[in-house]
Design an enzyme around this catalytic site. Sequence first.
Site, PDB file in Angstrom:
ATOM      1  N   GLU A   1      12.951  18.189 -24.194  1.00 32.65           N
ATOM      2  CA  GLU A   1      12.220  18.545 -22.970  1.00 32.65           C
ATOM      3  C   GLU A   1      12.887  19.744 -22.278  1.00 32.65           C
ATOM      4  OE1 GLU A   1       9.355  17.207 -22.353  1.00 32.65           O
ATOM      5  OE2 GLU A   1       9.347  15.210 -23.252  1.00 32.65           O
TER       6      GLU A   1
ATOM      7  N   HIS B   1       2.932  17.890 -26.795  1.00 35.28           N
ATOM      8  CA  HIS B   1       2.728  16.466 -26.519  1.00 35.28           C
ATOM      9  C   HIS B   1       1.481  15.879 -27.175  1.00 35.28           C
ATOM     10  CE1 HIS B   1       6.044  17.081 -23.853  1.00 35.28           C
ATOM     11  NE2 HIS B   1       5.981  15.875 -23.335  1.00 35.28           N
TER      12      HIS B   1
ATOM     13  N   ASN C   1       2.818  19.855 -21.101  1.00 28.88           N
ATOM     14  CA  ASN C   1       2.460  19.020 -22.255  1.00 28.88           C
ATOM     15  C   ASN C   1       2.619  19.769 -23.576  1.00 28.88           C
ATOM     16  OD1 ASN C   1       1.782  16.935 -20.508  1.00 28.88           O
ATOM     17  ND2 ASN C   1      -0.310  17.694 -20.257  1.00 28.88           N
TER      18      ASN C   1
ATOM     19  N   ARG D   1       0.083  22.643 -14.558  1.00 27.97           N
ATOM     20  CA  ARG D   1       0.990  21.536 -14.893  1.00 27.97           C
ATOM     21  C   ARG D   1       0.784  21.072 -16.334  1.00 27.97           C
ATOM     22  NH1 ARG D   1       2.969  16.341 -11.225  1.00 27.97           N
ATOM     23  NH2 ARG D   1       4.267  15.445 -12.862  1.00 27.97           N
TER      24      ARG D   1
ATOM     25  N   ARG E   1       0.814  -1.236   0.000  1.00 26.63           N
ATOM     26  CA  ARG E   1       0.000   0.000   0.000  1.00 26.63           C
ATOM     27  C   ARG E   1       0.845   1.282   0.000  1.00 26.63           C
ATOM     28  NH1 ARG E   1      -3.429  -3.098   3.415  1.00 26.63           N
ATOM     29  NH2 ARG E   1      -5.093  -3.921   2.122  1.00 26.63           N
TER      30      ARG E   1
ATOM     31  N   LYS F   1       4.788  11.530 -11.280  1.00 24.47           N
ATOM     32  CA  LYS F   1       3.910  10.745 -12.161  1.00 24.47           C
ATOM     33  C   LYS F   1       4.564   9.382 -12.358  1.00 24.47           C
ATOM     34  CE  LYS F   1       1.480  14.178 -14.949  1.00 24.47           C
ATOM     35  NZ  LYS F   1       1.292  14.730 -16.310  1.00 24.47           N
TER      36      LYS F   1
ATOM     37  N   HIS G   1       2.067  12.639 -29.202  1.00 22.19           N
ATOM     38  CA  HIS G   1       1.453  11.342 -28.907  1.00 22.19           C
ATOM     39  C   HIS G   1       0.801  10.743 -30.159  1.00 22.19           C
ATOM     40  CE1 HIS G   1       1.372  12.380 -24.369  1.00 22.19           C
ATOM     41  NE2 HIS G   1       2.487  11.795 -24.719  1.00 22.19           N
TER      42      HIS G   1
ATOM     43  N   GLU H   1      -2.160  18.208 -11.766  1.00 26.91           N
ATOM     44  CA  GLU H   1      -2.468  18.673 -13.122  1.00 26.91           C
ATOM     45  C   GLU H   1      -3.916  19.123 -13.281  1.00 26.91           C
ATOM     46  OE1 GLU H   1      -0.323  16.593 -16.274  1.00 26.91           O
ATOM     47  OE2 GLU H   1      -1.973  17.021 -17.626  1.00 26.91           O
TER      48      GLU H   1
ATOM     49  N   LYS I   1      10.467  22.666 -13.481  1.00 30.73           N
ATOM     50  CA  LYS I   1       9.460  21.626 -13.271  1.00 30.73           C
ATOM     51  C   LYS I   1       9.020  21.604 -11.809  1.00 30.73           C
ATOM     52  CE  LYS I   1       7.674  17.181 -14.202  1.00 30.73           C
ATOM     53  NZ  LYS I   1       7.695  15.933 -14.926  1.00 30.73           N
TER      54      LYS I   1
ATOM     55  N   HIS J   1      10.272   9.500 -28.078  1.00 25.45           N
ATOM     56  CA  HIS J   1       9.331  10.463 -27.502  1.00 25.45           C
ATOM     57  C   HIS J   1       9.841  11.904 -27.665  1.00 25.45           C
ATOM     58  CE1 HIS J   1       6.433  12.210 -24.751  1.00 25.45           C
ATOM     59  NE2 HIS J   1       7.414  12.654 -23.990  1.00 25.45           N
TER      60      HIS J   1
END
Length: 376
Positions: free
Chosen positions: A188, A251, A248, A244, A124, A146, A255, A240, A230, A269
């Site tokens: 990035e 992105h 992206n 935040r 947990r 993330k 994607h 987000e 960041k 990427h």
Amino acid sequence: MRSHERLRLDLAERSYDILVGDDLLGQAGQHIAPVLHHKRTFIVTDETVAGLHLTTLERALADAGITFEAAILPPGEQSKDFSHLASLCERLLDMKVERGSTLIALGGGVIGDLTGFAAAVLLRGIDFVQIPTTLLAQVDSSVGGKTGINTRHGKNLVGSFHQPRLVLADTGVLSTLPRRQLLAGYAEIAKYGLIGDADFFAWLEGHGSAVIDGDPAARRHAVRTSCAAKAAIVAADERESGTRALLNLGHTFAHALEAETGYGDELLHGEAVAIGMVMAFELSARLNLCPWEDVARVRRHLAAIGLPTGLETGLDADRGGRFWNAANLIDHMSRDKKVKGGRLTFVLARGIGQALLRDDVEAAEVEALLTAAVAE
Ligand code: NAD
Ligand code: GLY
């Protein structure tokens, strides 16, 4: 000069330090010791990184009296799935991982995301430390909590926000990273300048090649500035719900390009993000938000560094000779997890360093942009 710099990601009781330096792996034990409940750790890494850097980490932990066992996974995106998560958790349980144990992710974003998610769900929730070894992981994925895995429905669709206890970004380990991976991480870095720091983007225009070519001071400055940017964004909006999402930039387009190429080696990427950022600036200019000179500047810098900036570059004969199809790209975008009520939120810009979110972009504008990009 100090051997490293210390940044803080401020999240109340989940706050943590991000250290950036040239020789942190060799001193990892002394930096990790203060965040441990007890001196028992489990390193998770991949075969490539293990061959290059695991011994240095093991020696540093032993020097600090920290015990460790290592789980070594195959390298590559394929390891970020349910089956590898399950086998990693079972392996850690076989090794008698406890609530007070700490996992150490030694690797790129794949290892960081997978280890972080294992830490989030094992018993947990247990602690983990990030030791990112790719440029992309140092400036992006290791910071911000993330974590997750891919499913057959898409990338990062199962995961959790689970912050690390510490990030050690050792720019020295980048000396073994292939140039193509360095360039992918650089996209990035450029993103932080484009989102909110025009001065940093101007610095990159002058020093970007030094960052790629391995100049230690330039690399450190780029990683430190990126992590600070960041950290500030995540501290303001961990989950987000607003700002935040600026991270992206490019992105949504990226994607779609990655989905079309199967998330493989054909297009990394960061390469897709470079193309996507140019598209985001171009869309902004088409909507009269951003001057066309800024679009040209973004494209010029990324191309000068060696990144692809459009569909005509980077994916030519030597990488499979793919022919793009605008309708397929639009279809991928319509399945993006950021679609709300049929509308996508785009990160656009009023200029370099001035990104903003817009959820009112007409589909026809995006179609026109992609149709023109495919035809180039
Ligand atoms: P990666 O982890 O697959 O690493 C790329 C390759 O470099 C691998 O083959 C790895 O073995 C090798 N490598 C790593 N360090 C090395 C070193 N120092 N020397 C030589 N080789 C080395 O890829 P990545 O680009 O680091 O990360 C991509 C992943 O990150 C994706 O799964 C993406 O979804 C995720 N990501 C997550 C976030 C986040 O916020 N969590 C953000 C961006 C990307
Ligand atoms: N890489 C985007 C984020 O961390 O939010």
